[in-house]
Design a protein around this motif. Structure first.
Motif, mmCIF file in Angstrom:
data_model
loop_
_atom_site.group_PDB
_atom_site.id
_atom_site.type_symbol
_atom_site.label_atom_id
_atom_site.label_comp_id
_atom_site.label_asym_id
_atom_site.label_seq_id
_atom_site.Cartn_x
_atom_site.Cartn_y
_atom_site.Cartn_z
ATOM 1 N N THR A 2 0.991 -1.109 -0.068
ATOM 2 C CA THR A 2 -0.128 -0.086 0.020
ATOM 3 C C THR A 2 0.778 1.110 0.072
ATOM 4 O OG1 THR A 2 0.054 -0.041 2.237
ATOM 5 C CG2 THR A 2 -1.768 -1.126 1.405
ATOM 6 N N PHE A 5 -9.255 -7.520 8.952
ATOM 7 C CA PHE A 5 -8.527 -6.598 9.909
ATOM 8 C C PHE A 5 -8.566 -6.773 11.058
ATOM 9 C CE2 PHE A 5 -9.644 -1.867 11.216
ATOM 10 C CZ PHE A 5 -8.497 -1.696 11.925
ATOM 11 N N PHE A 18 -4.727 -2.513 14.171
ATOM 12 C CA PHE A 18 -4.521 -1.118 13.556
ATOM 13 C C PHE A 18 -3.210 -1.467 13.107
ATOM 14 C CE2 PHE A 18 -8.341 -0.027 15.586
ATOM 15 C CZ PHE A 18 -8.970 0.545 14.726
ATOM 16 N N THR A 22 -0.621 -0.717 6.966
ATOM 17 C CA THR A 22 -1.630 -0.977 5.918
ATOM 18 C C THR A 22 -3.189 -0.346 6.050
ATOM 19 O OG1 THR A 22 -0.725 -2.880 5.606
ATOM 20 C CG2 THR A 22 -2.893 -2.966 4.659
ATOM 21 N N ASN A 23 -3.814 -0.164 7.226
ATOM 22 C CA ASN A 23 -4.990 0.250 7.371
ATOM 23 C C ASN A 23 -4.876 1.830 7.461
ATOM 24 O OD1 ASN A 23 -4.923 -1.602 10.376
ATOM 25 N ND2 ASN A 23 -5.879 -2.504 8.305
ATOM 26 N N ARG A 24 -3.757 2.327 7.936
ATOM 27 C CA ARG A 24 -3.706 3.582 7.878
ATOM 28 C C ARG A 24 -3.533 4.178 6.377
ATOM 29 N NH1 ARG A 24 -1.008 2.833 12.834
ATOM 30 N NH2 ARG A 24 1.037 2.865 11.996
ATOM 31 N N ILE A 84 -4.550 2.639 3.671
ATOM 32 C CA ILE A 84 -5.842 2.486 2.794
ATOM 33 C C ILE A 84 -6.705 3.879 3.148
ATOM 34 C CG2 ILE A 84 -7.750 0.972 2.813
ATOM 35 C CD1 ILE A 84 -5.572 0.170 0.937
ATOM 36 N N ALA A 85 -6.667 4.162 4.210
ATOM 37 C CA ALA A 85 -7.578 5.278 4.864
ATOM 38 C C ALA A 85 -7.270 6.486 4.076
ATOM 39 C CB ALA A 85 -7.337 5.490 6.440
ATOM 40 N N TYR A 130 -10.209 -0.268 -2.155
ATOM 41 C CA TYR A 130 -10.891 -0.503 -1.011
ATOM 42 C C TYR A 130 -12.268 -0.121 -1.393
ATOM 43 C CZ TYR A 130 -13.015 0.202 3.373
ATOM 44 O OH TYR A 130 -13.812 0.232 4.633
ATOM 45 N N SER A 163 -16.279 -1.808 4.576
ATOM 46 C CA SER A 163 -15.861 -2.880 5.447
ATOM 47 C C SER A 163 -17.135 -3.518 6.029
ATOM 48 C CB SER A 163 -15.109 -2.121 6.724
ATOM 49 O OG SER A 163 -13.758 -1.873 6.170
ATOM 50 N N SER A 222 -12.895 -6.258 11.302
ATOM 51 C CA SER A 222 -13.722 -5.915 10.197
ATOM 52 C C SER A 222 -13.234 -6.803 8.980
ATOM 53 C CB SER A 222 -13.770 -4.661 9.671
ATOM 54 O OG SER A 222 -12.586 -4.227 8.988
ATOM 55 N N ASP A 262 -12.552 -6.439 5.355
ATOM 56 C CA ASP A 262 -12.456 -5.368 4.379
ATOM 57 C C ASP A 262 -12.392 -5.712 2.821
ATOM 58 O OD1 ASP A 262 -12.320 -3.875 6.577
ATOM 59 O OD2 ASP A 262 -10.048 -3.539 6.535
#
Lengths: 158, 468
Positions: free
Chosen positions: B28, B55, B58, B61-63, B65-66, B90, B93, B124, B126
């Motif tokens: 990412t 997921f 935290f 990767t999550n940050r 994607i946000a 993405y 979720s 979640s 995703d």
């Protein structure tokens, strides 16, 4: 900066993943075929196979940001290094010796988790490019809480 | 150079890659252009245009994607090792529903085995849209004939298996009683379909446990072995009433242990529970467990396992579901048939066997506090089967009875059987098998449906105690 203990881990024949990005911030990723810690731990050279890393090599020529993740599959202990590619060159015969040594060590460590050595031997590995990276930050990447946290004092956000 | 082939390549064709055997890579990128690359434990197939990623924690990767919804992942076939790269965006979720439940079960199973139930869980599911699929055609060099045997992908033979299934269903239909039904099913699964390690467990809802009542392919038949609801693969399947397949068990446990170790290092959690040893086959690598359901009601769990890390596939799931519904129906049918049988005749007049002519003495101890029965100082059985045995022995010793009906057991309030769906037949199977294993000179022998005899080759002594 890569310390001696970490350097041993990074050069111990474990899985090496690389990630790059283009101008649209779209990524590319794959497997590197070996790495060498240089300049007292300030730099790292990774070997990217031409056959599978073509897009990443193109990306790096325009956008030098590079992420390299090292993972020991037997216990998922993982470290990610981030930095800038400062030189890209065709790998030499001397590099090839290092790449072949890496493949042999990788085959041995993957055999522990049931991956046949015949498969590891067949992974594309030559010709290769050697990408020299200036290491700017190091992160713990072992899955679980705190994954992505910095190892030591990061010089730049991850 | 790798070739772009999304239009000619369908996501469904990569089904083998979605079993989590070879971990995927995900890359990412943050808004300010810093890439991130790491392993993913499993990619889930959602539909021809979507995949889902789990997921749990935290992380970077999550940050990323946000900030920037694009990702690249790799998928690898666990048999041929061929590789694909997928470009993803993405989408959304999910925190409940079918997809979330099926992804969450696998995580719950790993968490419970590694002592992290409730700590390590799915936050979640995703869902990502698949924008492109690219075969990384040059990832593997051609095989070297001097070293490499050709890789032959396992080819299922549906026709043979369908015939096997048909024969199995015929055999099951001819079963006399529940014990016979389970024995026939497990034998047929082994002989006709190659599932050589299998077990059936039934629920004891009041105690939130499952008890093994039939097994095949284990050195010790394990009858009476218990699993808590929600614990491990079988307990998770019982609790969630959904099928679960796990391949490459070693890898799943290594992953769970890595998380446990990180959690301990970070001091992110309190005290962790001990790791639960895997039940059943030592060194099992593939496990598949299916709930046995009659409507919404759980009547048992069928579990099969193998030392082959890639043993079970979609096809196995499909036809084992048919077998599972047949067993569930069989369990239900046997209970119903049996409920109406065995009444009418007066069995109290059955003449006792002369105790003096029997040989040695078996000493039974019944503990009232937990309805537990020991024989000659060793644990035999407990709970409802313990109470049933106690009743039979008391009636034998006081009245000389040797024949009993299921109906009278059902009507005896002291046994505490539920008024409907009492699982009496399963409890009698458990008792019968435990006696055969631990005390073979005391037997419960079916006389006809709904009626059985207590056969003895020994004298009985019964002691009652309040507690141990």
């Amino acid at each position: 900066m890569i310390g001696p203990e970490l350097a041993t881990f990074l050069q111990s024949g474990i899985s090496i993943l690389f990630g790059t990005r283009d101008e649209l911030l779209r990524t590319d990723c794959g497997r590197a075929m070996g790495a060498r810690v240089e300049k007292g731990g300030a730099e790292l050279t990774v070997f990217l196979p031409n056959a599978t890393a073509g897009r990443s090599l193109e990306n790096l020529r325009q956008h030098p940001e590079l992420a390299v993740c090292f993972c020991r599959v037997i216990d998922h202990h993982s470290i990610q290094l981030k930095g800038q590619a400062v030189a890209i060159r065709t790998a030499t015969a001397k590099d090839r010796t290092a790449i072949d040594r890496y493949r042999a060590a990788l085959a041995e460590s993957w055999a522990f988790i049931g991956v046949p050595a015949a498969f590891t031997r067949r992974m594309s590995h030559w010709p290769c490019h050697a990408v020299r990276m200036r290491v700017e930050s190091i992160f713990i990447q072992t899955p679980g809480p705190g994954a992505g946290g910095p190892l030591g004092a990061p010089q730049r956000r991850g | 150079m790798a070739e772009r082939a999304f239009e000619g390549l369908r996501l469904e064709e990569l089904r083998n890659c979605f079993q989590g055997v070879i971990p995927s890579i995900i890359a990412t990128c943050s808004r300010d252009g810093i890439p991130n690359v790491t392993y993913l434990s499993q990619v889930y197939y959602v539909d021809p245009k979507h995949v889902a990623l789990s997921f749990q924690f935290f992380n970077k990767t999550n940050r990323n994607i946000a900030e920037n919804p694009y990702a690249t992942i790799t998928l690898q076939d666990p048999v041929t090792f061929a590789m694909w790269r997928l470009q993803l965006r993405y989408d959304h979720s999910e925190r409940e529903g079918e997809l979330f439940e099926s992804m969450s079960m696998r995580i719950q199973m790993i968490a419970s085995h590694t002592g992290m139930a409730g700590v390590f869980r799915l936050l979640s599911a995703d869902v990502y849209e698949v924008l492109d699929i690219e075969a990384v055609t040059d990832f593997l060099l051609p095989p070297d004939p001097a070293f490499d045997a050709p890789i032959v992908p396992a080819s299922p033979s549906p026709l043979t298996e369908l015939r096997g299934l048909h024969t199995l269903l015929e055999r099951v239909a001819g079963a006399r009683d529940l014990e016979d039904l389970l024995a026939r099913t497990l034998l047929a699964l082994d002989e006709l379909l190659g599932f050589s390690h299998a077990m059936v467990l039934v629920p004891d809802e009041a105690r939130r446990r499952l008890v093994t009542i039939a097994s095949r392919g284990y050195p010790d038949d394990g009858v009476g072995a218990e699993v808590e609801f929600g614990a491990g693969l079988i307990g998770t399947v019982a609790e969630r009433r959904r099928m679960l397949r796990v391949l490459h068990m070693d890898e799943e446990l290594r992953y769970g242990r890595a998380i446990r170790s990180r959690a301990e290092q970070c001091g992110a959690i309190g005290e962790l529970a001990p790791e639960i040893p895997l039940p059943g086959l030592a060194g099992a690598q593939s496990q598949l467990a299916l709930p046995l359901l009659e409507g919404e009601r759980l009547v048992g769990v069928l579990a099969v396992e193998s030392r082959d890390p890639l043993c079970f596939d979609d096809w196995d799931e499909a036809f084992l579901q048919i077998v599972a519904s047949e067993i569930a129906r069989g369990i239900e049918r046997m209970q119903e048939d049996d409920a109406g049988e065995g009444d009418g005749a007066d069995v109290r007049a059955t003449p006792p066997r002369a105790p003096d002519r029997l040989g040695h003495v078996r000493r039974f101890v019944f503990y009232r506090n937990d309805d537990c029965v020991f024989v000659d100082g060793e644990y035999l059985v407990r709970n409802v089967p313990g109470k049933i045995l106690h009743k039979l022995l008391v009636e034998y010793l006081h009245e000389g009875r040797t024949e009993f009906t299921n109906r009278e057991l059902r009507l005896d309030p002291s046994l505490g059987l539920p008024k409907i769906k009492d699982n009496l037949e399963s409890r009698l199977i458990l008792l019968r098998k435990r006696l055969a294993e631990r005390c073979p000179d005391v037997r419960l022998v079916p006389v006809r449906r709904g009626r059985f005899a207590l056969e003895l080759d020994c004298r009985i002594e019964l002691v009652e105690k309040d507690s141990a």
